[in-house]
Design a protein around this motif. Structure first.
Motif, PDB file in Angstrom:
ATOM      1  N   TYR A 254       0.827  -1.204   0.000  1.00  0.00           N
ATOM      2  CA  TYR A 254       0.000   0.000   0.000  1.00  0.00           C
ATOM      3  C   TYR A 254       0.863   1.257   0.000  1.00  0.00           C
ATOM      4  N   PHE A 255       1.891   1.275   0.844  1.00  0.00           N
ATOM      5  CA  PHE A 255       2.774   2.452   0.912  1.00  0.00           C
ATOM      6  C   PHE A 255       3.535   2.666  -0.397  1.00  0.00           C
ATOM      7  N   SER A 256       4.038   1.587  -0.978  1.00  0.00           N
ATOM      8  CA  SER A 256       4.793   1.736  -2.227  1.00  0.00           C
ATOM      9  C   SER A 256       3.893   2.247  -3.344  1.00  0.00           C
ATOM     10  N   ALA A 257       2.672   1.768  -3.404  1.00  0.00           N
ATOM     11  CA  ALA A 257       1.745   2.231  -4.438  1.00  0.00           C
ATOM     12  C   ALA A 257       1.355   3.686  -4.206  1.00  0.00           C
ATOM     13  N   GLY A 258       1.234   4.087  -2.944  1.00  0.00           N
ATOM     14  CA  GLY A 258       0.958   5.494  -2.658  1.00  0.00           C
ATOM     15  C   GLY A 258       2.059   6.384  -3.223  1.00  0.00           C
ATOM     16  N   PHE A 259       3.283   5.971  -3.042  1.00  0.00           N
ATOM     17  CA  PHE A 259       4.428   6.708  -3.594  1.00  0.00           C
ATOM     18  C   PHE A 259       4.367   6.714  -5.123  1.00  0.00           C
ATOM     19  N   CYS A 260       4.130   5.546  -5.712  1.00  0.00           N
ATOM     20  CA  CYS A 260       4.077   5.439  -7.178  1.00  0.00           C
ATOM     21  C   CYS A 260       2.919   6.246  -7.764  1.00  0.00           C
ATOM     22  N   ASN A 261       1.797   6.309  -7.043  1.00  0.00           N
ATOM     23  CA  ASN A 261       0.662   7.109  -7.509  1.00  0.00           C
ATOM     24  C   ASN A 261       1.070   8.552  -7.749  1.00  0.00           C
TER      25      ASN A 261
ATOM     26  N   TYR B 201       4.177   9.756  -8.282  1.00  0.00           N
ATOM     27  CA  TYR B 201       5.288   9.954  -9.209  1.00  0.00           C
ATOM     28  C   TYR B 201       5.069   9.363 -10.597  1.00  0.00           C
ATOM     29  N   SER B 202       4.289   8.312 -10.692  1.00  0.00           N
ATOM     30  CA  SER B 202       4.066   7.682 -11.995  1.00  0.00           C
ATOM     31  C   SER B 202       2.647   7.895 -12.507  1.00  0.00           C
ATOM     32  N   GLY B 203       1.766   8.288 -11.627  1.00  0.00           N
ATOM     33  CA  GLY B 203       0.361   8.448 -11.983  1.00  0.00           C
ATOM     34  C   GLY B 203      -0.449   7.249 -11.539  1.00  0.00           C
ATOM     35  N   ARG B 204      -1.727   7.495 -11.331  1.00  0.00           N
ATOM     36  CA  ARG B 204      -2.600   6.436 -10.813  1.00  0.00           C
ATOM     37  C   ARG B 204      -2.806   5.318 -11.831  1.00  0.00           C
ATOM     38  N   LYS B 205      -3.096   5.672 -13.076  1.00  0.00           N
ATOM     39  CA  LYS B 205      -3.353   4.656 -14.102  1.00  0.00           C
ATOM     40  C   LYS B 205      -2.144   3.749 -14.274  1.00  0.00           C
ATOM     41  N   THR B 206      -0.972   4.325 -14.398  1.00  0.00           N
ATOM     42  CA  THR B 206       0.253   3.539 -14.565  1.00  0.00           C
ATOM     43  C   THR B 206       0.483   2.636 -13.360  1.00  0.00           C
ATOM     44  N   THR B 207       0.270   3.180 -12.169  1.00  0.00           N
ATOM     45  CA  THR B 207       0.454   2.383 -10.951  1.00  0.00           C
ATOM     46  C   THR B 207      -0.513   1.216 -10.916  1.00  0.00           C
ATOM     47  N   ILE B 208      -1.772   1.484 -11.218  1.00  0.00           N
ATOM     48  CA  ILE B 208      -2.780   0.415 -11.180  1.00  0.00           C
ATOM     49  C   ILE B 208      -2.443  -0.676 -12.190  1.00  0.00           C
ATOM     50  N   VAL B 209      -2.143  -0.291 -13.417  1.00  0.00           N
ATOM     51  CA  VAL B 209      -1.838  -1.278 -14.460  1.00  0.00           C
ATOM     52  C   VAL B 209      -0.581  -2.072 -14.094  1.00  0.00           C
ATOM     53  N   THR B 210       0.436  -1.388 -13.593  1.00  0.00           N
ATOM     54  CA  THR B 210       1.678  -2.068 -13.206  1.00  0.00           C
ATOM     55  C   THR B 210       1.437  -3.045 -12.060  1.00  0.00           C
ATOM     56  N   TYR B 211       0.741  -2.596 -11.030  1.00  0.00           N
ATOM     57  CA  TYR B 211       0.488  -3.464  -9.880  1.00  0.00           C
ATOM     58  C   TYR B 211      -0.443  -4.622 -10.252  1.00  0.00           C
ATOM     59  N   LEU B 212      -1.438  -4.354 -11.099  1.00  0.00           N
ATOM     60  CA  LEU B 212      -2.299  -5.450 -11.547  1.00  0.00           C
ATOM     61  C   LEU B 212      -1.510  -6.452 -12.387  1.00  0.00           C
ATOM     62  N   GLY B 213      -0.637  -5.956 -13.260  1.00  0.00           N
ATOM     63  CA  GLY B 213       0.202  -6.857 -14.059  1.00  0.00           C
ATOM     64  C   GLY B 213       1.082  -7.734 -13.179  1.00  0.00           C
TER      65      GLY B 213
ATOM     66  N   MET C 257      -1.734  -6.804  -4.775  1.00  0.00           N
ATOM     67  CA  MET C 257      -3.190  -6.627  -4.690  1.00  0.00           C
ATOM     68  C   MET C 257      -3.532  -5.419  -3.822  1.00  0.00           C
ATOM     69  N   ASN C 258      -2.921  -5.319  -2.672  1.00  0.00           N
ATOM     70  CA  ASN C 258      -3.230  -4.186  -1.803  1.00  0.00           C
ATOM     71  C   ASN C 258      -2.690  -2.886  -2.394  1.00  0.00           C
ATOM     72  N   GLY C 259      -1.548  -2.963  -3.063  1.00  0.00           N
ATOM     73  CA  GLY C 259      -1.032  -1.784  -3.746  1.00  0.00           C
ATOM     74  C   GLY C 259      -1.989  -1.301  -4.821  1.00  0.00           C
ATOM     75  N   THR C 260      -2.635  -2.234  -5.497  1.00  0.00           N
ATOM     76  CA  THR C 260      -3.624  -1.855  -6.507  1.00  0.00           C
ATOM     77  C   THR C 260      -4.747  -1.040  -5.880  1.00  0.00           C
ATOM     78  N   PHE C 261      -5.187  -1.457  -4.708  1.00  0.00           N
ATOM     79  CA  PHE C 261      -6.248  -0.706  -4.028  1.00  0.00           C
ATOM     80  C   PHE C 261      -5.835   0.734  -3.744  1.00  0.00           C
ATOM     81  N   ALA C 262      -4.569   0.966  -3.430  1.00  0.00           N
ATOM     82  CA  ALA C 262      -4.102   2.338  -3.193  1.00  0.00           C
ATOM     83  C   ALA C 262      -4.297   3.189  -4.445  1.00  0.00           C
ATOM     84  N   GLY C 263      -4.056   2.617  -5.588  1.00  0.00           N
ATOM     85  CA  GLY C 263      -4.274   3.339  -6.837  1.00  0.00           C
ATOM     86  C   GLY C 263      -5.742   3.498  -7.169  1.00  0.00           C
ATOM     87  N   VAL C 264      -6.505   2.437  -6.957  1.00  0.00           N
ATOM     88  CA  VAL C 264      -7.928   2.450  -7.297  1.00  0.00           C
ATOM     89  C   VAL C 264      -8.681   3.495  -6.472  1.00  0.00           C
TER      90      VAL C 264
END
Length: 187
Positions: free
Chosen positions: A49-56, A58-70, A99-106
């Motif tokens: 969750y924390f890593s995805a928050g950071f990525c959201n 710096y990389s954007g939400r869409k990119t983070t979600i797609v990357t974490y889902l992949g 999975m939890n990182g994806t939720f941070a983006g979603v």
């Protein structure tokens, strides 16, 4: 797109976490070993969750979600294919992390893609559709597991996650460096 995303993520999350101890026991682990693995796997959600928050940011939400889902797709597929205790633990930790990182983006992305006048309704409806997945997942896994085994359960989870990733990749608007007014004007 948001409904498909929420349905895929929530379905997969509850498919994995509601059945994890039972699936591990069925795979030959003791109850104690199964719950120990479950705890280790669940703890991986926090850095995810924390890593995805950071990525959201710096990389954007869409990119983070797609990357974490992949990455979650790869982790779920790995969970379906590995047989060793170490392999199951590593695949489970990675799946939990992503999975939890994806939720941070979603949670950050969904309200951004709806016009201001519909933001609460859009977020609420997407989350409600996601809850359908949360209800259906444990029931479907209960039916699928005896017929398809662990590989079938996690193979299906990987496919559903892939469908969610493709949905946002193809249909999701980018919100990077765009104001809410700019995003709203695309509608």
């Amino acid at each position: 797109m948001s409904w498909v995303l929420w349905l895929a993520v929530t379905f997969s999350y509850y498919a994995f976490f509601s059945w994890l101890p039972t699936l591990l026991i069925a795979r030959g682990f003791t109850i104690t070993h199964s719950f120990g693995f479950s705890i280790a796997i669940c703890v991986a959600q926090i850095p995810g969750y924390f890593s995805a928050g950071f990525c959201n940011e710096y990389s954007g939400r869409k990119t983070t979600i797609v990357t974490y889902l992949g990455a979650a797709v790869i982790s779920a597929a790995s969970m379906a294919l590995v047989s060793s205790s170490t392999g199951i633990l590593i695949a489970g930790i990675l799946l939990s992390f992503f999975m939890n990182g994806t939720f941070a983006g979603v949670y950050a992305y969904t309200p951004e893609i709806f016009p201001t006048a519909l933001r609460a309704t859009g977020m609420g409806s997407a989350s409600a559709i996601g809850r359908i997945g949360a209800i259906a997942a444990p029931l479907l896994i209960g039916v699928l597991y005896p017929k398809a085994g662990l590989a079938g359960v996690f193979g299906m989870t990987a496919l559903i996650l892939l469908f969610g990733a493709l949905s946002i990749l193809v249909f999701g608007p980018s919100t990077v460096n765009r104001s809410l007014e700019e995003i709203e004007s695309t509608y």
